[in-house]
Structures are given as structure tokens and as C-alpha cells.
Design a protein around this motif. Structure first.
Motif, PDB file in Angstrom:
ATOM      1  N   VAL A  44       0.846  -1.200   0.000  1.00 66.25           N
ATOM      2  CA  VAL A  44       0.000   0.000   0.000  1.00 66.25           C
ATOM      3  C   VAL A  44       0.883   1.253   0.000  1.00 66.25           C
ATOM      4  O   VAL A  44       0.655   2.197  -0.773  1.00 66.25           O
ATOM      5  CB  VAL A  44      -0.960   0.000   1.212  1.00 66.25           C
ATOM      6  CG1 VAL A  44      -1.845   1.228   1.187  1.00 66.25           C
ATOM      7  CG2 VAL A  44      -1.799  -1.269   1.214  1.00 66.25           C
ATOM      8  N   GLU A  46       3.848   1.427  -1.075  1.00 63.11           N
ATOM      9  CA  GLU A  46       4.503   1.437  -2.392  1.00 63.11           C
ATOM     10  C   GLU A  46       3.609   2.173  -3.412  1.00 63.11           C
ATOM     11  O   GLU A  46       4.072   3.019  -4.164  1.00 63.11           O
ATOM     12  CB  GLU A  46       4.714  -0.026  -2.804  1.00 63.11           C
ATOM     13  CG  GLU A  46       5.627  -0.252  -3.963  1.00 63.11           C
ATOM     14  CD  GLU A  46       7.104  -0.190  -3.606  1.00 63.11           C
ATOM     15  OE1 GLU A  46       7.462  -0.282  -2.415  1.00 63.11           O
ATOM     16  OE2 GLU A  46       7.890   0.000  -4.539  1.00 63.11           O
ATOM     17  N   ARG A 228       7.867  -9.215   2.948  1.00 65.20           N
ATOM     18  CA  ARG A 228       7.866  -9.066   4.396  1.00 65.20           C
ATOM     19  C   ARG A 228       7.907 -10.470   4.992  1.00 65.20           C
ATOM     20  O   ARG A 228       7.396 -11.421   4.391  1.00 65.20           O
ATOM     21  CB  ARG A 228       6.577  -8.385   4.862  1.00 65.20           C
ATOM     22  CG  ARG A 228       6.460  -6.936   4.519  1.00 65.20           C
ATOM     23  CD  ARG A 228       5.130  -6.345   4.997  1.00 65.20           C
ATOM     24  NE  ARG A 228       3.984  -6.941   4.333  1.00 65.20           N
ATOM     25  CZ  ARG A 228       3.145  -7.808   4.897  1.00 65.20           C
ATOM     26  NH1 ARG A 228       3.303  -8.171   6.155  1.00 65.20           N
ATOM     27  NH2 ARG A 228       2.125  -8.305   4.236  1.00 65.20           N
ATOM     28  N   LYS A 233       3.194 -15.324   3.338  1.00 64.24           N
ATOM     29  CA  LYS A 233       4.108 -15.316   2.188  1.00 64.24           C
ATOM     30  C   LYS A 233       4.847 -16.652   2.075  1.00 64.24           C
ATOM     31  O   LYS A 233       5.627 -16.873   1.161  1.00 64.24           O
ATOM     32  CB  LYS A 233       5.124 -14.171   2.321  1.00 64.24           C
ATOM     33  CG  LYS A 233       4.520 -12.805   2.597  1.00 64.24           C
ATOM     34  CD  LYS A 233       3.812 -12.242   1.391  1.00 64.24           C
ATOM     35  CE  LYS A 233       3.274 -10.846   1.693  1.00 64.24           C
ATOM     36  NZ  LYS A 233       2.536 -10.272   0.575  1.00 64.24           N
ATOM     37  N   GLY A 257      13.742  -9.448   2.811  1.00 62.89           N
ATOM     38  CA  GLY A 257      12.574  -8.700   3.256  1.00 62.89           C
ATOM     39  C   GLY A 257      12.894  -7.884   4.478  1.00 62.89           C
ATOM     40  O   GLY A 257      13.927  -8.071   5.118  1.00 62.89           O
ATOM     41  N   GLY A 258      12.015  -6.987   4.760  1.00 58.94           N
ATOM     42  CA  GLY A 258      12.166  -6.199   5.972  1.00 58.94           C
ATOM     43  C   GLY A 258      10.825  -6.159   6.649  1.00 58.94           C
ATOM     44  O   GLY A 258       9.932  -6.936   6.313  1.00 58.94           O
ATOM     45  N   PRO A 290      13.636  -0.498   5.177  1.00 61.60           N
ATOM     46  CA  PRO A 290      12.434  -0.255   4.370  1.00 61.60           C
ATOM     47  C   PRO A 290      12.678   0.564   3.104  1.00 61.60           C
ATOM     48  O   PRO A 290      11.846   0.562   2.203  1.00 61.60           O
ATOM     49  CB  PRO A 290      11.497   0.499   5.318  1.00 61.60           C
ATOM     50  CG  PRO A 290      12.240   0.768   6.559  1.00 61.60           C
ATOM     51  CD  PRO A 290      13.542   0.045   6.536  1.00 61.60           C
ATOM     52  N   GLU A 313      -2.927 -13.922  -0.940  1.00 61.73           N
ATOM     53  CA  GLU A 313      -2.267 -12.722  -1.475  1.00 61.73           C
ATOM     54  C   GLU A 313      -3.305 -11.783  -2.058  1.00 61.73           C
ATOM     55  O   GLU A 313      -4.085 -12.185  -2.931  1.00 61.73           O
ATOM     56  CB  GLU A 313      -1.259 -13.125  -2.563  1.00 61.73           C
ATOM     57  CG  GLU A 313      -0.321 -12.031  -2.997  1.00 61.73           C
ATOM     58  CD  GLU A 313       0.559 -11.497  -1.859  1.00 61.73           C
ATOM     59  OE1 GLU A 313       0.227 -10.405  -1.377  1.00 61.73           O
ATOM     60  OE2 GLU A 313       1.533 -12.159  -1.478  1.00 61.73           O
ATOM     61  N   GLY A 316       0.049  -8.886  -4.770  1.00 64.63           N
ATOM     62  CA  GLY A 316       1.417  -9.362  -4.936  1.00 64.63           C
ATOM     63  C   GLY A 316       2.199  -8.459  -5.882  1.00 64.63           C
ATOM     64  O   GLY A 316       2.507  -8.821  -7.017  1.00 64.63           O
TER      65      GLY A 316
HETATM   66  N1  UDP Z   1       9.039  -4.676  -0.175  1.00 63.89           N
HETATM   67  C1  UDP Z   1      10.065  -3.850   0.220  1.00 63.89           C
HETATM   68  N2  UDP Z   1      10.913  -4.286   1.166  1.00 63.89           N
HETATM   69  C2  UDP Z   1      10.780  -5.509   1.712  1.00 63.89           C
HETATM   70  C3  UDP Z   1       9.713  -6.362   1.314  1.00 63.89           C
HETATM   71  C4  UDP Z   1       8.850  -5.902   0.348  1.00 63.89           C
HETATM   72  O1  UDP Z   1      10.243  -2.726  -0.289  1.00 63.89           O
HETATM   73  O2  UDP Z   1      11.587  -5.860   2.556  1.00 63.89           O
HETATM   74  C5  UDP Z   1       8.138  -4.163  -1.202  1.00 63.89           C
HETATM   75  C6  UDP Z   1       8.000  -5.053  -2.413  1.00 63.89           C
HETATM   76  O3  UDP Z   1       9.047  -4.810  -3.329  1.00 63.89           O
HETATM   77  C7  UDP Z   1       6.630  -4.640  -2.906  1.00 63.89           C
HETATM   78  C8  UDP Z   1       5.867  -4.372  -1.624  1.00 63.89           C
HETATM   79  O4  UDP Z   1       6.844  -4.071  -0.641  1.00 63.89           O
HETATM   80  O5  UDP Z   1       6.705  -3.444  -3.635  1.00 63.89           O
HETATM   81  C9  UDP Z   1       5.088  -5.584  -1.161  1.00 63.89           C
HETATM   82  O6  UDP Z   1       3.876  -5.602  -1.815  1.00 63.89           O
HETATM   83  P1  UDP Z   1       3.057  -6.933  -2.015  1.00 63.89           P
HETATM   84  O7  UDP Z   1       1.799  -6.568  -2.691  1.00 63.89           O
HETATM   85  O8  UDP Z   1       3.907  -7.954  -2.721  1.00 63.89           O
HETATM   86  O9  UDP Z   1       2.810  -7.499  -0.546  1.00 63.89           O
HETATM   87  P2  UDP Z   1       2.309  -6.833   0.841  1.00 63.89           P
HETATM   88  O10 UDP Z   1       3.547  -6.624   1.653  1.00 63.89           O
HETATM   89  O11 UDP Z   1       1.582  -5.581   0.535  1.00 63.89           O
HETATM   90  O12 UDP Z   1       1.458  -7.903   1.440  1.00 63.89           O
END
Ligand code: UDP
Length: 412
Positions: A44, A46, A228, A233, A257-258, A290, A313, A316
Motif C-alpha cells: 500500500v 509502495e 515481508r 508469504k 525482506g524487511g 524499508p 495474497e 502481490g
Molecule cells: N518490499 C520492500 N521491502 C521488503 C519487502 C517488500 O520494499 O523488505 C516491497 C516489495 O518490493 C513490494 C511491496 O513491498 O513493492 C510488497 O507488496 P506486495 O503486494 O507484494 O505485498 P504486501 O507486503 O503488501 O502484502
């Protein structure tokens, strides 16, 4: 760096941008507020990081506000999230009291903005209670649900429903997620920003440097999941799939991931992932800050295959990001991944670690197939999942609500 619409013409074409300007003409000067629960981490944030500046560029006075809360609040909202995605959770009045109290505290700060805004987009359940606190609202309120709410826990859904039923409209990412609500529901799939640090082309040296920084062997094929650390996931399932290859494929696995500030479960899941990897030197577990967008971009570009083996999901974005980079994706056969991954065309859908291992083996033994799938995947994103389409659908929805068309359609 702030980008403007003109910058996107080179990617999506001048016509697409001109359509956006036309659609926005009757909305010029409208005030728009987006509210979510984190400024970074997760899909979101993003999306809002490009949507808000581009809406401003189109002449809508758009702001992004974030709900603030303490640990207990985010434990409750993560429970809502898990419950909406179908987990068994126990919802008590203590939980709803904590939730409503925190949202009320935020409301005091946001009240002037929310009362006067022409459009308010409330993202996901965390800020949903704001509507109940704002009887003197002037504008249209839209609940944007990013979650796979196809089979929610009933008690959680009944509570969330009581919070969102008074909205003027709701938006879901795919038809399967729509719910019984009295107001119009719209289906709008998310999208990515092709010019963001996450997705822009990178020089080879930057990609090599990212691998070097994280001690990843540039000579050995890389299989990657970016997410994340969240059980939905299925990072442990990804490790299981890699273990099932049992050395028959020359590859290494990257799980990167973070956390997100609104996700309190990350540390526990990260521990589970470390345990499952059991010290295997070919499994790289990277905890990223992040704002590591360029690092993620580099890891995706350096990979042979991207996995997103989710068990649930909403959409994604990581799948879209990978496909845009011409990578075949092996994704969980769930939710929004199914909008993007089509077997043999843009990747493979799998239900189990065994299925993922099978497809990994198949793809790794057929480089030409990986290449063809990657090319198709990129084109599929260009046609369907870039920000211009997403923005156009939001503008159309806003025009519709303003003119009362949505209600009209409902009663036809
Ligand atoms: N992302 C990130 N850092 C991380 C993990 C994920 O920037 O450590 C980004 C990833 O590249 C994507 C978004 O966060 O742009 C995750 O969106 P997604 O719809 O895949 O999953 P959500 O985390 O919203 O469930």
C-alpha cells in the motif's frame, strides 16, 4: 526525486498520459486524502508513494496521511488482517476498544482535513473506523481493501463490515474478494511505477555491487523471494522447495525482506525462517531496511527465477515487479497472483513446496523457456499493471461518484 506525468510518456505512450489529463479535467482542484497505516513497507505504501504525487500533478489537491498507533493497536489490526485473510482469530471487545480508541485519537488530528475533503480513500481496515467519527463529512468516502478477503473469518468480517458499510463505495483487487455490502463495489487491480527506484533500469555495476554487498555468488543462478517476513508469504515453504531440489540444480536461494511499521509479527517469522534454513550456505536470508528499493530492484534483476509462494495474497506487487523485469515467476496459486501468473505464459502457479520444486527444476533446465516466459511477462505488465491504467480507473471512479453515476448504475 519527484516524477511528473510527462516522464511516463516514454514508457506508456503519450496517448495514455493524455487520457489521464482528460479524465482529470473535471476533477481539477478537488481535495483528496488517502489514509493508510504505514509510510513504508508493504504494497500500500509502495502504491501511495507514486499515486499521491501524480494525482497532484493532475491538479487534484492530494494528501497522504498515516494512522499512528502503539504496539497493541497494530497487534489488533494485524489480527484483523489475518482474520480477513481467513485465519482463525479470537476477536474480543477489548480488541475493538483499543482499535476504536486509537483511531479516535488520530481523528482529532485529521478532522479538519477529513471533514472538508472532496474524496477520502481509506486503505485497508486500520483507518476504517474514521468514517464513523466524521458525521459532518462533505465528500465521498471510498474504502480500498487491498487484502484477499475472499474467505474472511466471520466474526472479524462482521466487525469490519459494520465499519465500512457506510462508505460510498469500496474497491477490491479482484471480483472474488467482493463482499455483501450495500454500496457499489469496484474492481481495480493494483499496479507498479516503472520509473521508481524499485523498477527503473539499473546499470550492471549497481547489480553486481548489490550481490557483492550481500555475499551472493554472481556466478551461481539465483532464485529469489522478496517479501515481508509474514507466514502468508510462506518463506518456510520456499526453503522447503529449495531443499527438495537437493542439489540437483545449481542454484542459490535469496529470501529478502524487511518489516513494515504496521506489521508486528515480522521478527517471529524471521526466526522461523532462520531455523528452517538450518545454516545452509546456499540460502541467503537478507533483512533489508524499508528504503532498500534499489537493492530489491538489483536482486530481482540478478535472479533467474522469482518465487512468490504466498498462501494468501491480495495482489502481490512483488510478482508484478519481477515480471516487469522479464523474470519468470513461480507463484502461489492464490488471490491476486492468479491475475498475473498464467501457467506456461508468464510463470507457474503452485500449491505446494513440491510443486514449486518441480517447476524450478523444469525452468532451470530450459533457459529458452525462461526467456520466452520472461518476455511475455513483461508485456503482460506493460498492458495491464502499470500505474497509468490504475490511475485512470481511480479517476473514472471519482468522476462516477461525484456525478452519482454509481448509484444510478446500482438501481438500473
Ligand atoms: N518490499 C520492500 N521491502 C521488503 C519487502 C517488500 O520494499 O523488505 C516491497 C516489495 O518490493 C513490494 C511491496 O513491498 O513493492 C510488497 O507488496 P506486495 O503486494 O507484494 O505485498 P504486501 O507486503 O503488501 O502484502
Amino acid at each position: 526525486m519527484t516524477r511528473t506525468l510527462v516522464d511516463y510518456e516514454a514508457v506508456v505512450g503519450a496517448d495514455a498520459i493524455s487520457q489521464l489529463r482528460q479524465a482529470a479535467r473535471d476533477l481539477k482542484g478537488a481535495t483528496v486524502v488517502h489514509v493508510n497505516s504505514t509510510r513504508e513497507g508493504g504494497g500500500v505504501a509502495e502504491i501511495l508513494s507514486w499515486l499521491v504525487p501524480l494525482m497532484n500533478d493532475l491538479g487534484l489537491e492530494t494528501r497522504w496521511e498515516v494512522i499512528e498507533g502503539h504496539g497493541e493497536f497494530f497487534n489488533v489490526t494485524k489480527m484483523f488482517h489475518n482474520g480477513l485473510q481467513g485465519n482463525q482469530v479470537v476477536l474480543t471487545s477489548r480488541h475493538t476498544d483499543v482499535y476504536e480508541k486509537t483511531v479516535s485519537d488520530n481523528y482529532e488530528r485529521l478532522r479538519p482535513l477529513l471533514e472538508s475533503a472532496d474524496f477520502v480513500f481509506i486503505h485497508d481496515p486500520q483507518p476504517a473506523h474514521l468514517l464513523a467519527l466524521c458525521p459532518n463529512r462533505k465528500g465521498k468516502w471510498i474504502w480500498r481493501c487491498h487484502i484477499d478477503a475472499s474467505h474472511p473469518n466471520r466474526k472479524v468480517w462482521n466487525y469490519i463490515r459494520s465499519q465500512v458499510r457506510g462508505y460510498d463505495a469500496s474497491i477490491f483487487s479482484m471480483p472474488q474478494f467482493a463482499q455483501r455490502l450495500e454500496h457499489p463495489q469496484f474492481i481495480i487491480a493494483p499496479s507498479i511505477d516503472p520509473l521508481s527506484d524499485k523498477n527503473v533500469d539499473l546499470p550492471d555495476e549497481e547489480i553486481s555491487k548489490a550481490l557483492d554487498t550481500h555475499n551472493i555468488d554472481p556466478e551461481r543462478p539465483i532464485l529469489t523471494q522478496i517479501s515481508r517476513f509474514d507466514r502468508f508469504k510462506d518463506p518456510v515453504g520456499v526453503i522447503r522447495a529449495f531443499q527438495l531440489l537437493n542439489g540437483t540444480v545449481d542454484a542459490q536461494l535469496v529470501l529478502a525482506g524487511g518489516g513494515a511499521t504496521d506489521d508486528p509479527e515480522g521478527a517471529v517469522v524471521l526466526e522461523e525462517v532462520r531455523e528452517a534454513a538450518n545454516g545452509n550456505k546456499l540460502v541467503h536470508i537478507l533483512e533489508l531496511p524499508p528504503d532498500a528499493h534499489r537493492t530489491i530492484n538489483a536482486l530481482q534483476r540478478a535472479s533467474a527465477i522469482i518465487l512468490q509462494k504466498s498462501l494468501q495474497e491480495g495482489f502481490g506487487l512483488t510478482v508484478t515487479e519481477a515480471m516487469w523485469k522479464g523474470k519468470p515467476v513461480i507463484g502461489g496459486n492464490v488471490g491476486g497472483i492468479r491475475l498475473q501468473v498464467h501457467n506456461h505464459h508468464t510463470g507457474f502457479l503452485v500449491d505446494t513446496p513440491e510443486g514449486a520444486a518441480l517447476r524450478l527444476r523444469e525452468l532451470m533446465s530450459r533457459p529458452e523457456k525462461m526467456h520466452t516466459i520472461g518476455r511475455t511477462a513483461r508485456k503482460f505488465v506493460l498492458d495491464n499493471f502499470l500505474l497509468n491504467r490504475h490511475l485512470r480507473e481511480y479517476l473514472t471512479l471519482m468522476l462516477g461518484l461525484r456525478r452519482g453515476l454509481a448509484n444510478h448504475l446500482m438501481t438500473d
